[in-house]
Design a protein around this motif. Structure first.
Motif, PDB file in Angstrom:
ATOM      1  N   ALA A   3       0.795  -1.221   0.000  1.00 50.03           N
ATOM      2  CA  ALA A   3       0.000   0.000   0.000  1.00 50.03           C
ATOM      3  C   ALA A   3       0.829   1.273   0.000  1.00 50.03           C
ATOM      4  O   ALA A   3       0.293   2.364  -0.236  1.00 50.03           O
ATOM      5  N   VAL A   4       2.126   1.170   0.255  1.00 48.01           N
ATOM      6  CA  VAL A   4       2.966   2.354   0.375  1.00 48.01           C
ATOM      7  C   VAL A   4       3.716   2.596  -0.928  1.00 48.01           C
ATOM      8  O   VAL A   4       4.328   1.685  -1.488  1.00 48.01           O
ATOM      9  N   VAL A   5       3.662   3.834  -1.412  1.00 51.35           N
ATOM     10  CA  VAL A   5       4.380   4.236  -2.619  1.00 51.35           C
ATOM     11  C   VAL A   5       5.637   4.989  -2.194  1.00 51.35           C
ATOM     12  O   VAL A   5       5.568   5.949  -1.412  1.00 51.35           O
ATOM     13  N   ASN A   6       6.780   4.548  -2.702  1.00 49.40           N
ATOM     14  CA  ASN A   6       8.060   5.208  -2.439  1.00 49.40           C
ATOM     15  C   ASN A   6       8.513   5.898  -3.717  1.00 49.40           C
ATOM     16  O   ASN A   6       8.510   5.286  -4.781  1.00 49.40           O
ATOM     17  N   ILE A   7       8.914   7.154  -3.602  1.00 48.21           N
ATOM     18  CA  ILE A   7       9.375   7.879  -4.779  1.00 48.21           C
ATOM     19  C   ILE A   7      10.778   8.439  -4.543  1.00 48.21           C
ATOM     20  O   ILE A   7      11.146   8.796  -3.423  1.00 48.21           O
ATOM     21  N   ALA A   8      11.541   8.482  -5.614  1.00 44.24           N
ATOM     22  CA  ALA A   8      12.854   9.123  -5.624  1.00 44.24           C
ATOM     23  C   ALA A   8      12.887  10.034  -6.838  1.00 44.24           C
ATOM     24  O   ALA A   8      12.488   9.629  -7.932  1.00 44.24           O
ATOM     25  N   CYS A  32       0.214  16.080   3.109  1.00 37.47           N
ATOM     26  CA  CYS A  32      -0.009  14.895   2.280  1.00 37.47           C
ATOM     27  C   CYS A  32       0.294  13.600   3.023  1.00 37.47           C
ATOM     28  O   CYS A  32       0.168  12.511   2.442  1.00 37.47           O
ATOM     29  N   GLY A  33       0.719  13.706   4.273  1.00 42.65           N
ATOM     30  CA  GLY A  33       0.985  12.519   5.075  1.00 42.65           C
ATOM     31  C   GLY A  33       2.243  11.781   4.674  1.00 42.65           C
ATOM     32  O   GLY A  33       2.306  10.548   4.824  1.00 42.65           O
ATOM     33  N   LEU A  34       3.267  12.483   4.197  1.00 37.94           N
ATOM     34  CA  LEU A  34       4.469  11.844   3.692  1.00 37.94           C
ATOM     35  C   LEU A  34       5.605  11.898   4.705  1.00 37.94           C
ATOM     36  O   LEU A  34       5.685  12.806   5.527  1.00 37.94           O
ATOM     37  N   LYS A  35       6.499  10.926   4.604  1.00 35.85           N
ATOM     38  CA  LYS A  35       7.729  10.909   5.381  1.00 35.85           C
ATOM     39  C   LYS A  35       8.894  10.667   4.431  1.00 35.85           C
ATOM     40  O   LYS A  35       8.717  10.118   3.356  1.00 35.85           O
ATOM     41  N   GLY A  36      10.091  11.062   4.872  1.00 38.63           N
ATOM     42  CA  GLY A  36      11.269  10.884   4.039  1.00 38.63           C
ATOM     43  C   GLY A  36      12.167  12.095   4.109  1.00 38.63           C
ATOM     44  O   GLY A  36      12.173  12.828   5.112  1.00 38.63           O
ATOM     45  N   THR A  37      12.923  12.333   3.056  1.00 36.37           N
ATOM     46  CA  THR A  37      13.912  13.404   3.026  1.00 36.37           C
ATOM     47  C   THR A  37      13.771  14.232   1.756  1.00 36.37           C
ATOM     48  O   THR A  37      13.666  13.672   0.666  1.00 36.37           O
ATOM     49  N   VAL A  38      13.786  15.541   1.916  1.00 29.94           N
ATOM     50  CA  VAL A  38      13.820  16.473   0.794  1.00 29.94           C
ATOM     51  C   VAL A  38      15.030  17.378   0.996  1.00 29.94           C
ATOM     52  O   VAL A  38      15.176  17.982   2.068  1.00 29.94           O
ATOM     53  N   LEU A  39      15.901  17.443   0.008  1.00 24.31           N
ATOM     54  CA  LEU A  39      17.056  18.330   0.050  1.00 24.31           C
ATOM     55  C   LEU A  39      16.868  19.446  -0.967  1.00 24.31           C
ATOM     56  O   LEU A  39      16.526  19.197  -2.125  1.00 24.31           O
ATOM     57  N   ALA A  52       0.887   7.148   1.144  1.00 28.04           N
ATOM     58  CA  ALA A  52      -0.222   6.584   0.376  1.00 28.04           C
ATOM     59  C   ALA A  52      -0.240   7.177  -1.027  1.00 28.04           C
ATOM     60  O   ALA A  52       0.276   8.276  -1.263  1.00 28.04           O
ATOM     61  N   ARG A  53      -0.835   6.451  -1.963  1.00 25.35           N
ATOM     62  CA  ARG A  53      -0.881   6.903  -3.361  1.00 25.35           C
ATOM     63  C   ARG A  53      -1.488   8.294  -3.477  1.00 25.35           C
ATOM     64  O   ARG A  53      -0.956   9.151  -4.202  1.00 25.35           O
ATOM     65  N   ALA A  54      -2.580   8.561  -2.780  1.00 27.29           N
ATOM     66  CA  ALA A  54      -3.233   9.861  -2.898  1.00 27.29           C
ATOM     67  C   ALA A  54      -2.310  10.981  -2.433  1.00 27.29           C
ATOM     68  O   ALA A  54      -2.245  12.056  -3.057  1.00 27.29           O
ATOM     69  N   GLY A  55      -1.579  10.746  -1.344  1.00 33.70           N
ATOM     70  CA  GLY A  55      -0.670  11.751  -0.835  1.00 33.70           C
ATOM     71  C   GLY A  55       0.502  12.000  -1.776  1.00 33.70           C
ATOM     72  O   GLY A  55       0.906  13.149  -1.991  1.00 33.70           O
ATOM     73  N   ILE A  56       1.058  10.928  -2.319  1.00 34.16           N
ATOM     74  CA  ILE A  56       2.165  11.059  -3.272  1.00 34.16           C
ATOM     75  C   ILE A  56       1.719  11.832  -4.503  1.00 34.16           C
ATOM     76  O   ILE A  56       2.419  12.745  -4.980  1.00 34.16           O
ATOM     77  N   ASP A  57       0.562  11.477  -5.048  1.00 37.78           N
ATOM     78  CA  ASP A  57       0.071  12.162  -6.247  1.00 37.78           C
ATOM     79  C   ASP A  57      -0.188  13.642  -5.983  1.00 37.78           C
ATOM     80  O   ASP A  57       0.108  14.505  -6.828  1.00 37.78           O
ATOM     81  N   ALA A  58      -0.747  13.958  -4.808  1.00 37.56           N
ATOM     82  CA  ALA A  58      -1.019  15.347  -4.464  1.00 37.56           C
ATOM     83  C   ALA A  58       0.286  16.130  -4.314  1.00 37.56           C
ATOM     84  O   ALA A  58       0.402  17.279  -4.761  1.00 37.56           O
ATOM     85  N   TRP A  59       1.277  15.514  -3.686  1.00 38.87           N
ATOM     86  CA  TRP A  59       2.590  16.162  -3.523  1.00 38.87           C
ATOM     87  C   TRP A  59       3.225  16.449  -4.879  1.00 38.87           C
ATOM     88  O   TRP A  59       3.715  17.550  -5.124  1.00 38.87           O
ATOM     89  N   LEU A  60       3.205  15.468  -5.768  1.00 37.29           N
ATOM     90  CA  LEU A  60       3.838  15.648  -7.071  1.00 37.29           C
ATOM     91  C   LEU A  60       3.125  16.711  -7.897  1.00 37.29           C
ATOM     92  O   LEU A  60       3.767  17.481  -8.614  1.00 37.29           O
ATOM     93  N   ASP A  61       1.807  16.761  -7.804  1.00 39.12           N
ATOM     94  CA  ASP A  61       1.063  17.794  -8.526  1.00 39.12           C
ATOM     95  C   ASP A  61       1.444  19.176  -8.003  1.00 39.12           C
ATOM     96  O   ASP A  61       1.663  20.114  -8.785  1.00 39.12           O
ATOM     97  N   TRP A  62       1.571  19.309  -6.676  1.00 39.53           N
ATOM     98  CA  TRP A  62       1.983  20.582  -6.085  1.00 39.53           C
ATOM     99  C   TRP A  62       3.411  20.923  -6.486  1.00 39.53           C
ATOM    100  O   TRP A  62       3.716  22.072  -6.815  1.00 39.53           O
ATOM    101  N   LEU A  63       4.305  19.933  -6.472  1.00 39.29           N
ATOM    102  CA  LEU A  63       5.710  20.171  -6.797  1.00 39.29           C
ATOM    103  C   LEU A  63       5.853  20.669  -8.234  1.00 39.29           C
ATOM    104  O   LEU A  63       6.630  21.582  -8.523  1.00 39.29           O
ATOM    105  N   ARG A  64       5.082  20.058  -9.132  1.00 39.38           N
ATOM    106  CA  ARG A  64       5.222  20.375 -10.552  1.00 39.38           C
ATOM    107  C   ARG A  64       4.486  21.638 -10.967  1.00 39.38           C
ATOM    108  O   ARG A  64       4.903  22.317 -11.915  1.00 39.38           O
ATOM    109  N   HIS A  65       3.401  21.959 -10.281  1.00 38.01           N
ATOM    110  CA  HIS A  65       2.566  23.057 -10.767  1.00 38.01           C
ATOM    111  C   HIS A  65       2.101  24.021  -9.677  1.00 38.01           C
ATOM    112  O   HIS A  65       1.365  24.960  -9.978  1.00 38.01           O
ATOM    113  N   GLY A  66       2.521  23.803  -8.426  1.00 35.75           N
ATOM    114  CA  GLY A  66       2.077  24.665  -7.339  1.00 35.75           C
ATOM    115  C   GLY A  66       2.775  26.009  -7.334  1.00 35.75           C
ATOM    116  O   GLY A  66       3.740  26.246  -8.074  1.00 35.75           O
TER     117      GLY A  66
END
Length: 258
Positions: A3-8, A32-39, A52-66
């Protein structure tokens, strides 16, 4: 089904007002309920996140177009894998001098990348033992020795560096061994090779390529042909096999992104 999506992901792009970006990135990732590291650094962004998938997708949409980054990260490419648990205990958003430290500020991938080669071309070259022009192929591992020990391409060159800042000196010590050959540099996700390949080209190595997307994209597109062992990753999973399955799937303290 895990159930967990990991992105790099990473991108070399000029960033300013880093404290404001740091606050915005932390707030959005938390929402978005995410954990990990952002540099974050003046040269770009490097991230390893899970949720979760919904949180990852929301984060990526914000990163790309927010509003925080505008369209500067619209083209950022992401590598994904799945796990049963989030392999980080917390969220870290840091400002750094470099997103991958090399201590050579004149190496700026944003200004122009070294030539890249895709995974399927590398499979063909590995099978042939040569490139399409018949030149001897060298797979050059640019990672630290402890990462290489988890797994690497069969027959790859490994200079046993302990940190990436040692890479330029290793190039100078071994450059004669690469003359007349086609060199494909590779790393976990591609970020180190963005700098390594440029440095090698500027050092006079004529046929130097970077493996597009690194080992993780190679696994995704080819199933890992020619790779022996697992790929070390900087989270609680420790390493991924060529099917992108975690060798160890347990929560752990996050390590700093490479």
């Amino acid at each position: 089904m895990p159930a967990v999506v990991n992105i790099a992901a990473y991108r070399f792009v000029s960033l300013d007002d880093l404290p404001a970006l740091q606050r915005a990135a932390r707030e959005r990732a938390q929402a978005c309920g995410l954990k990990g590291t952002v540099l974050l650094a003046p040269e770009g962004i490097n991230l390893f996140l899970a949720g979760a998938r919904a949180g990852i997708d929301a984060w990526l949409d914000w990163l790309r177009h927010g509003p925080a980054f505008g369209e500067r990260l619209a083209g950022i490419e992401v590598k994904e894998s799945l796990s049963d648990h989030v392999p980080f205990r917390k969220l870290l958003v840091k400002v750094k001098r470099e997103i991958i430290r090399m201590d050579h500020p004149t190496i700026r991938p944003e200004a122009g990348r070294a030539p890249a080669v895709d995974a399927r071309t590398v499979v063909r070259w590995l099978r042939q033992g040569r490139d399409d022009a018949g030149r001897e192929l060298v797979m050059l591992d640019t990672r630290n020795a402890f990462e290489v020990d988890e797994g690497t391409f069969r027959g790859a060159v490994d200079w046993r560096i302990s940190k990436f800042t040692e890479f330029p000196a290793a190039v100078e010590a071994h450059r004669a061994e690469l003359e007349g050959k086609t060199v494909v540099s590779f790393c976990t996700g591609g970020i180190r090779c963005e700098k390594a390949a440029i440095y090698m080209a500027e050092a006079g190595i004529e046929r130097i390529y970077q493996l597009e997307g690194g080992i993780l994209k190679y696994f995704e597109e080819t199933g890992g042909e020619g790779f022996e062992g697992s790929c070390f990753v900087f989270d609680g999973r420790e390493a991924l096999d060529p099917a992108l399955r975690p060798r160890l799937d347990r929560p752990a303290e996050p390590a700093e992104a490479p």
